[in-house]
Scaffold this motif. Structure first.
Motif, mmCIF file in Angstrom:
data_model
loop_
_atom_site.group_PDB
_atom_site.id
_atom_site.type_symbol
_atom_site.label_atom_id
_atom_site.label_comp_id
_atom_site.label_asym_id
_atom_site.label_seq_id
_atom_site.Cartn_x
_atom_site.Cartn_y
_atom_site.Cartn_z
ATOM 1 N N ARG A 193 0.834 -1.197 0.000
ATOM 2 C CA ARG A 193 0.000 0.000 0.000
ATOM 3 C C ARG A 193 0.872 1.252 0.000
ATOM 4 O O ARG A 193 0.599 2.217 -0.718
ATOM 5 C CB ARG A 193 -0.927 -0.003 1.218
ATOM 6 N N ARG A 194 1.940 1.242 0.774
ATOM 7 C CA ARG A 194 2.836 2.402 0.838
ATOM 8 C C ARG A 194 3.527 2.633 -0.500
ATOM 9 O O ARG A 194 3.616 3.762 -0.980
ATOM 10 C CB ARG A 194 3.870 2.193 1.947
ATOM 11 N N HIS A 195 3.998 1.554 -1.124
ATOM 12 C CA HIS A 195 4.692 1.697 -2.407
ATOM 13 C C HIS A 195 3.735 2.152 -3.515
ATOM 14 O O HIS A 195 4.104 2.963 -4.364
ATOM 15 C CB HIS A 195 5.354 0.377 -2.795
ATOM 16 N N LEU A 196 2.505 1.645 -3.492
ATOM 17 C CA LEU A 196 1.541 2.063 -4.500
ATOM 18 C C LEU A 196 1.156 3.532 -4.324
ATOM 19 O O LEU A 196 0.889 4.237 -5.299
ATOM 20 C CB LEU A 196 0.285 1.178 -4.436
ATOM 21 N N ALA A 197 1.119 3.985 -3.068
ATOM 22 C CA ALA A 197 0.781 5.390 -2.811
ATOM 23 C C ALA A 197 1.846 6.323 -3.381
ATOM 24 O O ALA A 197 1.564 7.474 -3.731
ATOM 25 C CB ALA A 197 0.632 5.624 -1.312
ATOM 26 N N GLU A 198 3.090 5.818 -3.496
ATOM 27 C CA GLU A 198 4.188 6.629 -4.021
ATOM 28 C C GLU A 198 4.315 6.517 -5.538
ATOM 29 O O GLU A 198 5.057 7.280 -6.159
ATOM 30 C CB GLU A 198 5.509 6.181 -3.370
ATOM 31 N N PHE A 199 3.573 5.575 -6.145
ATOM 32 C CA PHE A 199 3.691 5.344 -7.587
ATOM 33 C C PHE A 199 2.938 6.435 -8.334
ATOM 34 O O PHE A 199 1.755 6.676 -8.096
ATOM 35 C CB PHE A 199 3.128 3.968 -7.930
ATOM 36 N N GLU A 200 3.608 7.105 -9.260
ATOM 37 C CA GLU A 200 3.032 8.293 -9.901
ATOM 38 C C GLU A 200 2.248 7.980 -11.172
ATOM 39 O O GLU A 200 1.539 8.840 -11.686
ATOM 40 C CB GLU A 200 4.144 9.299 -10.212
ATOM 41 N N ALA A 201 2.374 6.767 -11.708
ATOM 42 C CA ALA A 201 1.651 6.410 -12.924
ATOM 43 C C ALA A 201 0.392 5.624 -12.562
ATOM 44 O O ALA A 201 -0.105 5.700 -11.439
ATOM 45 C CB ALA A 201 2.563 5.626 -13.867
ATOM 46 N N VAL A 202 -0.135 4.863 -13.524
ATOM 47 C CA VAL A 202 -1.386 4.128 -13.332
ATOM 48 C C VAL A 202 -1.101 2.740 -12.755
ATOM 49 O O VAL A 202 -0.188 2.045 -13.217
ATOM 50 C CB VAL A 202 -2.129 3.988 -14.682
ATOM 51 N N ALA A 203 -1.875 2.333 -11.771
ATOM 52 C CA ALA A 203 -1.743 0.987 -11.207
ATOM 53 C C ALA A 203 -3.100 0.293 -11.244
ATOM 54 O O ALA A 203 -4.107 0.865 -10.824
ATOM 55 C CB ALA A 203 -1.213 1.044 -9.778
ATOM 56 N N VAL A 204 -3.110 -0.930 -11.771
ATOM 57 C CA VAL A 204 -4.320 -1.746 -11.813
ATOM 58 C C VAL A 204 -3.993 -3.095 -11.193
ATOM 59 O O VAL A 204 -3.032 -3.755 -11.607
ATOM 60 C CB VAL A 204 -4.828 -1.954 -13.254
ATOM 61 N N LEU A 205 -4.760 -3.492 -10.192
ATOM 62 C CA LEU A 205 -4.538 -4.797 -9.591
ATOM 63 C C LEU A 205 -5.785 -5.653 -9.715
ATOM 64 O O LEU A 205 -6.909 -5.143 -9.717
ATOM 65 C CB LEU A 205 -4.100 -4.668 -8.129
ATOM 66 N N VAL A 206 -5.559 -6.941 -9.849
ATOM 67 C CA VAL A 206 -6.636 -7.917 -9.950
ATOM 68 C C VAL A 206 -6.647 -8.734 -8.666
ATOM 69 O O VAL A 206 -5.595 -9.184 -8.199
ATOM 70 C CB VAL A 206 -6.403 -8.843 -11.171
ATOM 71 N N THR A 207 -7.816 -8.904 -8.076
ATOM 72 C CA THR A 207 -7.920 -9.704 -6.861
ATOM 73 C C THR A 207 -9.341 -10.206 -6.687
ATOM 74 O O THR A 207 -10.287 -9.636 -7.224
ATOM 75 C CB THR A 207 -7.496 -8.891 -5.616
ATOM 76 N N HIS A 208 -9.473 -11.306 -5.953
ATOM 77 C CA HIS A 208 -10.803 -11.752 -5.538
ATOM 78 C C HIS A 208 -10.960 -11.567 -4.038
ATOM 79 O O HIS A 208 -11.987 -11.903 -3.468
ATOM 80 C CB HIS A 208 -11.017 -13.238 -5.907
ATOM 81 N N ASP A 209 -9.910 -11.010 -3.402
ATOM 82 C CA ASP A 209 -9.924 -10.814 -1.952
ATOM 83 C C ASP A 209 -10.411 -9.396 -1.636
ATOM 84 O O ASP A 209 -9.748 -8.414 -1.987
ATOM 85 C CB ASP A 209 -8.518 -11.016 -1.384
ATOM 86 N N PRO A 210 -11.560 -9.262 -0.971
ATOM 87 C CA PRO A 210 -12.099 -7.922 -0.713
ATOM 88 C C PRO A 210 -11.204 -7.068 0.168
ATOM 89 O O PRO A 210 -11.131 -5.850 -0.015
ATOM 90 C CB PRO A 210 -13.452 -8.205 -0.039
ATOM 91 N N LEU A 211 -10.495 -7.685 1.116
ATOM 92 C CA LEU A 211 -9.638 -6.906 2.005
ATOM 93 C C LEU A 211 -8.458 -6.315 1.229
ATOM 94 O O LEU A 211 -8.118 -5.141 1.403
ATOM 95 C CB LEU A 211 -9.133 -7.765 3.163
ATOM 96 N N ASP A 212 -7.840 -7.126 0.355
ATOM 97 C CA ASP A 212 -6.761 -6.593 -0.479
ATOM 98 C C ASP A 212 -7.263 -5.411 -1.292
ATOM 99 O O ASP A 212 -6.600 -4.380 -1.393
ATOM 100 C CB ASP A 212 -6.244 -7.680 -1.430
#
Length: 365
Positions: A193-212
């Motif tokens: 979560r911390r690394h994604l918050a610092e990422f300046e471009a687009v991020a898309v993640l796939v998950t079936h886990d609601p908490l993630d």
């Protein structure tokens, strides 16, 4: 079940600017009887989670974004550049696969340096960039280790470093925490979560886990049967689910009916009294914890909603017991172990279920 958006008469300056930055995609993939038809618009710095059950089309969408699955139609633009005909290796895209797919014969440093080398960097410059990323992800001491000597959490971070070292404009994460045990997952989720918050471009993640999805993403796009059924901020989706799948995911009982003031006539089942006064098609939701159970019909109960049910099943749910109820209104109820024992609950037992109107939530379809 999502409503169509109204077409704007003319694009605003903000819309025109936004179209040149970030991801603008309409992914259409046809495979036999299955059809994926998903629109995605993601701004730089935003993290979007594709959430849905197995077979919904999430991974197909991610592979289409990466160029690993060809589009049957639609469009794919990143920062204003069309990518439909661009081969995967030439796209400014970084991918973290579910199983990480690290090269077993390379050290962590050389795994991360592989991407920059493919982009034309010299061995020295590629290794320097790899070392920088390993340091940023807390793995400087493991630069010389090969994948078999890394823990699950360390391998996940090496895979993330390898994806980020190519300086992607689109970062794709396929079930990034699925391979981790529960304890490691908690720690790595927080780091990711911390690394994604610092990422300046687009991020898309796939998950079936609601908490993630809830923890990692700024916005959720829920996909069922190849199409988007709901999207929005995690808090909005948790409060106003629009399909049974989403309701189960966030732990709510969900029904659909016709509202007339405070009364909602369900499409299937008895009426429900709510605090909201609405008119027309609505959803009604309430948590299992709002349900109170009795073995005998209660007298003088303040709850406006009362239904006769039968226990269809019982299971441990956290530190409570979840009762699956059938009858007038199928629903789930949560109660303590002590309460379940005092009520002598067992499959087939007849019970009365009550829910106060103040604990329901009604909202337009």
């Amino acid at each position: 079940m999502t409503e169509p958006h109204e077409a704007a008469s003319a694009p605003s300056a903000h819309d025109a600017h936004a179209s040149e930055e970030g991801l603008d995609a309409h992914l259409v993939v046809e495979r036999g009887a299955f059809r994926l038809d998903v629109a995605l618009s993601v701004a730089p710095g935003e993290v979007v989670a594709l959430l849905g059950p197995n077979g919904a089309g999430k991974t197909t969408a991610l592979r289409a974004l990466a160029g690993l699955t060809p589009l049957s139609g639609g469009r794919l633009r990143l920062d204003g550049t069309a990518l439909e005909r661009t081969p995967p290796e030439s796209r400014p895209v970084g991918v973290v696969f579910q199983d990480y797919l690290l090269f077993p014969h390379l050290t962590a440093l050389d795994n991360v340096a592989f991407g920059p080398r493919c982009q034309g960097a010299t061995k020295e410059r590629a290794r320097a960039r790899a070392a920088e990323w390993l340091d940023r992800l807390g793995l400087a001491d493991h630069a010389g280790a090969k994948p078999r000597r890394l823990s699950g959490g360390q391998a996940q971070r090496v895979a993330l470093a390898r994806a980020l070292a190519t300086r992607p404009r689109l970062l794709l994460l396929d079930e990034p925490l699925a391979a981790l045990d529960a304890r490691t997952r908690l720690e790595v989720r927080s780091q990711l979560r911390r690394h994604l918050a610092e990422f300046e471009a687009v991020a898309v993640l796939v998950t079936h886990d609601p908490l993630d999805a809830m923890v990692l993403a700024d916005r959720l796009v829920v996909v069922e049967d190849g199409r988007v059924v709901q999207e929005g901020a995690p808090s909005d989706i948790a409060r106003r689910p629009r399909t049974d799948y989403i309701a189960q995911l966030v732990g709510l009982n969900l029904y659909r009916g016709e509202a007339d003031g405070h009364a909602v006539r369900l499409d299937a089942g008895p009426p429900i009294t709510t605090t909201e006064a609405l008119s027309g098609p609505v959803f009604v939701a309430f948590p299992p914890s709002a349900v109170t159970l009795y073995r005998d019909r209660p007298t003088g109960a303040s709850a406006r909603n009362l239904w006769r049910c039968e226990v269809a099943g019982l299971e441990t749910h956290g530190d409570q017991i979840r009762a699956d109820l059938a009858g007038e209104l199928p629903l789930a109820a949560d109660l303590t172990t002590v309460a379940a024992a005092e009520l002598d609950l067992h499959p087939g037992a007849a019970v009365w279920a009550t829910v106060k109107a103040t604990q329901t939530h009604a909202y337009p379809v």
